[in-house]
Design a protein around this motif. Structure first.
Motif, mmCIF file in Angstrom:
data_model
loop_
_atom_site.group_PDB
_atom_site.id
_atom_site.type_symbol
_atom_site.label_atom_id
_atom_site.label_comp_id
_atom_site.label_asym_id
_atom_site.label_seq_id
_atom_site.Cartn_x
_atom_site.Cartn_y
_atom_site.Cartn_z
ATOM 1 N N UNK A 192 36.175 43.074 51.710
ATOM 2 C CA UNK A 192 36.842 43.855 50.662
ATOM 3 C C UNK A 192 38.311 44.082 50.998
ATOM 4 N N UNK A 193 38.613 44.326 52.262
ATOM 5 C CA UNK A 193 40.010 44.523 52.665
ATOM 6 C C UNK A 193 40.842 43.269 52.438
ATOM 7 N N UNK A 194 40.247 42.097 52.692
ATOM 8 C CA UNK A 194 40.957 40.838 52.456
ATOM 9 C C UNK A 194 41.287 40.689 50.972
ATOM 10 N N UNK A 195 40.300 40.966 50.114
ATOM 11 C CA UNK A 195 40.517 40.849 48.673
ATOM 12 C C UNK A 195 41.518 41.895 48.171
ATOM 13 N N UNK A 196 41.473 43.092 48.746
ATOM 14 C CA UNK A 196 42.404 44.148 48.337
ATOM 15 C C UNK A 196 43.845 43.744 48.638
ATOM 16 N N UNK A 197 44.081 43.171 49.813
ATOM 17 C CA UNK A 197 45.423 42.713 50.159
ATOM 18 C C UNK A 197 45.882 41.590 49.228
ATOM 19 N N UNK A 198 44.944 40.695 48.857
ATOM 20 C CA UNK A 198 45.302 39.600 47.953
ATOM 21 C C UNK A 198 45.702 40.139 46.578
ATOM 22 N N UNK A 199 44.936 41.085 46.051
ATOM 23 C CA UNK A 199 45.243 41.638 44.736
ATOM 24 C C UNK A 199 46.570 42.391 44.744
ATOM 25 N N UNK A 200 46.826 43.144 45.804
ATOM 26 C CA UNK A 200 48.074 43.893 45.879
ATOM 27 C C UNK A 200 49.275 42.966 45.981
ATOM 28 N N UNK A 201 49.133 41.861 46.715
ATOM 29 C CA UNK A 201 50.225 40.900 46.827
ATOM 30 C C UNK A 201 50.479 40.219 45.480
ATOM 31 N N UNK A 202 49.412 39.862 44.767
ATOM 32 C CA UNK A 202 49.570 39.263 43.433
ATOM 33 C C UNK A 202 50.272 40.228 42.480
ATOM 34 N N UNK A 203 49.930 41.509 42.589
ATOM 35 C CA UNK A 203 50.558 42.505 41.727
ATOM 36 C C UNK A 203 52.045 42.650 42.055
ATOM 37 N N UNK A 204 52.407 42.591 43.341
ATOM 38 C CA UNK A 204 53.818 42.667 43.718
ATOM 39 C C UNK A 204 54.602 41.467 43.175
ATOM 40 N N UNK A 205 54.009 40.289 43.286
ATOM 41 C CA UNK A 205 54.674 39.095 42.768
ATOM 42 C C UNK A 205 54.856 39.171 41.257
ATOM 43 N N UNK A 206 53.852 39.676 40.560
ATOM 44 C CA UNK A 206 53.944 39.807 39.110
ATOM 45 C C UNK A 206 55.021 40.811 38.727
ATOM 46 N N UNK A 207 55.143 41.906 39.492
ATOM 47 C CA UNK A 207 56.180 42.888 39.207
ATOM 48 C C UNK A 207 57.571 42.285 39.409
#
Length: 742
Positions: A667-682
């Motif tokens: 879950x921690x791996x997936x959480x980091x992936x989602x947060x990084x994708x959100x930063x890139x989208x921003x």
């Protein structure tokens, strides 16, 4: 020469004149708390600051507190007492004799006068915070001196440039006039300018030497003080981490063999250590409600006997109250579809919370990346939907003919939303921008709700609920969460709106502050505090609910909630009382009078009431709830997979699903992936906005899919409201507009 005299540095320091600040030391008794009373402390008065220590030896390393006197109020009491009030806090001190007390008062008043004079001369008067060090005033004086020396250096630099240029011109002219009759006058002029240049250069050298002397004389002292502070902070961090480890070890040992440990248990709220005997405690009775309730028989309300039904004749109708022993009205019994009643047990992962939180003091927690170890497997959108656990209260309120009785049930509903939080110290997942959550209970309970994350920084969510049983609820909530060192405060900003279809009554209220305590050492526990003002904008009826903060020394019931329901004229009709984690009751007022005993000369209102009737009672938690994040029956179903939901639904969030299954590392791996994708989208959106700005085009920010921003006519505020279309899209299974966020 006149110009030079005016511009050269003065032999005395210009600007600040520091008065002589004498030092006064001695023993005084300081009030600490109700357990230890007055304690002997060593006080040192110096440079407008009153500092205190437990012993004289502590002066070399540990200051227990510092009181700035510049804005302090000094009050002399009876029998050797004096009170200092500074920064909103009062310090009660006591001397050993009248003579000693008078000497301290004289010294304090003189120090205050000197500190006030110093503050008026200081350029740093905008800093009104508490003084952290005993030598703050001296440091300001040194900085003032250095600034003055820099001004002198700047003046000398300008003069050297000016006179150097003049000297160069004179030398050029002298070269041209060599052998002529005017050469003698020119030589005299060159000598004068050379003299000016030499004097200015000497002044420059002296000013540089003064600046260097001042800087060197204090740099060693400052470096030593800075090194000492670094060592103290490092030592404190190591000590706190060791305490946390020892506490966790003791807690695990106790769980494994509780019979080997004896002693009286404290409640979870009482884990706060009394090692700091300087902590200030106040009498909880000072914050008691401004009213006293008495039953019609004359008994004090909080010593009630059993319910007297005969007293309710002609009073409160039975269809809007709730029988405490009747469980047939349980809102979330399984009607029709069978929903799940358990989730996988929470893994026993140990993690040092302090190692992460120590760098987050004063920061917004929504911007701090956290591992899932501190989360519960629900998103903030699902937590908003969990407010509907007791929607039956609104169903009953919709059937009320009286707006005042309806207000009582609305107030009980606003309190009931906190009942599930009493053991829920973990934080929900921050939703991704554009994330949604639907809760369709149309067949079982007559309502369905949709929520969407409409902003990421600050985090904000919009929520809309429609019920076939006569009401609509909507809210736009922004979460402001801060770590304060010992606790985390969560402040929901925004209003909740509720409208009943038949009467048109429109209610508005906001949420109170939630606080999670014992972040560093001890067992985490949560408290709710503040006021909720509920207003019926249609009839102008009001209700103010007071959530009393927990106090270890209070004789009041923990988690107490009290309130009064008033009509538009301000006449009180009902008293509400209970606790936010158990139940709420209402009592009809039959008479009122002015009593005594209020604080600050204010009289308390004494209400005579009928016997109270139960409005709401919390449902018991499911079996094994302590191993399932203390979820309620509704919370257990919120993350249950549903067919046909939008691809942005929280149920489909991979890190949340993995955490619920007990796979926290994944879950921690997936959480980091989602947060990084959100930063890139921003960053992509920001780049598009900057490009549009450069091209002179209109910039349109992020637009939610199912909600739109409007100005509320009643509250005159900008809020997100449901624009419609979600349930129609679900019926068609047309999710082509939804972004890919997971």
């Amino acid at each position: 020469m006149n110009e030079l005299v005016k511009c050269l540095p003065s032999p005395t320091l210009p600007g600040l004149h520091l008065p002589c600040l004498d030092t006064y030391k001695g023993w005084l008794f300081k009030w600490t708390n109700y357990l230890k009373g007055y304690q002997r402390r060593w006080f040192v008065l110096s440079n407008g600051l009153l500092s205190y220590y437990r012993t004289q030896a502590e002066m070399a390393h540990t200051c227990r507190g510092t009181i700035p006197l510049a804005k302090a109020h000094i009050e002399v009491g009876d029998t050797c007492h004096l009170v200092l009030t500074s920064g909103g806090r009062s310090y009660h001190l006591k001397a050993t004799s009248e003579g000693e007390c008078q000497r301290w008062v004289s010294a304090l008043q003189q120090a205050k006068a000197n500190a006030t004079l110093l503050m008026h001369h200081s350029d740093d008067s905008g800093d009104e915070g508490p003084v952290p060090q005993e030598d703050r005033a001296l440091t300001q004086g040194v900085l003032k001196t250095l600034a003055s020396k820099l001004d002198d250096l700047s003046t000398c630099n300008e003069l050297i440039g000016k006179h150097g240029a003049a000297l160069q011109r004179s030398l050029s002219e002298l070269e041209e006039l060599r052998g002529s009759a005017d050469s003698t006058d020119k030589v005299k002029a060159v000598n004068e300018r050379a003299t000016l240049f030499r004097i200015t250069s000497n002044a420059m050298i002296n000013a540089c030497r003064d600046f260097l002397d001042v800087a060197e004389s204090h740099s060693r002292r400052w470096q030593k003080a800075l090194q000492h502070e670094r060592e103290q902070r490092h030592h404190l961090e190591e000590t706190i981490e060791q305490l946390a480890k020892q506490h966790n070890s003791l807690e695990r040992a106790w769980k494994e063999n509780p019979t080997s440990y004896t002693g009286t248990e404290r409640s979870q709220e009482g884990d706060a250590s009394d090692e700091n005997d300087d902590a200030e405690f106040f009498d909880a009775m000072e914050d008691s409600p401004a009213f006293i309730t008495v039953t019609a028989s004359g008994n004090i309300q909080h010593k009630r006997s059993g319910s007297n039904q005969s007293m309710m004749s002609g009073g409160v109708p039975n269809d809007w109250t709730h029988n405490e022993n009747d469980n047939s009205g349980t809102n979330h019994m399984q009607l029709g579809r069978t929903r799940r009643s358990r989730i996988p047990d929470k893994p026993n992962y140990s993690l040092n919370l302090w190692s992460i939180m120590k760098n987050c003091i004063g920061k917004d927690l929504s911007k701090i990346p956290m591992p899932v170890n501190f989360n519960e497997p629900l998103s903030m959108l699902q937590r908003l939907s969990e407010d509907l656990e007791y929607s039956e209260l609104l169903d009953r309120a919709a059937r009320c003919d009286s707006s005042l009785e309806q207000m009582c049930l609305v107030a009980a509903f606003s309190v009931s939303s906190y009942s599930t939080t009493v053991h829920r110290t973990a934080k929900p997942f921050n939703p991704l921008l554009g994330e949604t959550y639907e809760l369709d209970r149309l067949d079982e309970y007559g309502y369905r709700s949709i929520s969407e994350q409409v902003s990421h920084h600050p985090p904000a969510a919009a929520h809309h609920v429609t019920s076939q049983r006569g009401w609509t609820l909507w809210q736009h909530i922004t979460i402001d969460s801060k770590f304060r060192g010992k606790y985390i405060s969560v402040v929901p900003l925004g209003n909740i709106h509720l409208q009943f279809h038949s009467s048109g009554n429109h209610y508005v209220w906001s949420k109170v502050t939630s606080t999670v305590h014992n972040i560093i050492v001890g067992k985490l526990w949560i408290d709710q505090s503040g006021d909720i003002d509920i207003v019926n904008n249609t009839t102008k009826d009001t209700c103010r609910l007071k959530f009393s903060p927990y106090s270890y020394f209070s004789r009041e019931v923990p988690r107490k909630v009290t309130g009064v329901v008033e009509d538009r004229e301000g006449t009180a009709h009902y008293i509400l009382s209970g606790t936010w984690d158990d139940k709420m009751e209402s009592a009809k007022i039959v008479d009122s009078s002015q009593g005594c005993g209020g604080s600050e000369g204010k009289q308390k209102t004494v209400y005579q009431t009928l016997q109270p009737k139960l409005l709401w009672k919390k449902y018991p938690l499911p079996d094994n709830a302590e191993n399932m994040h203390f979820f309620s029956s509704l919370a257990l179903t919120l993350n249950e997979p549903e067919e046909g939901v939008a691809p942005t639904d929280s149920r489909l969030r991979p890190d949340q699903r993995l955490m619920e299954a007990g796979l926290w590392d994944e879950a921690n791996v997936q959480k980091q992936r989602l947060e990084e994708c959100q930063r890139l989208e921003r960053k992509r959106r920001e780049a598009q906005a900057n490009q549009a700005l450069e091209e002179g085009q209109d910039i349109e920010g992020y637009q939610p899919l199912w909600f739109e921003k409007r100005t509320d006519d009643t509250m005159r505020e900008s809020t997100y409201v449901y624009r419609g279309g979600y349930w129609e899209a679900k019926d068609r299974q047309d999710w082509s507009q939804c972004p890919e966020i997971f």
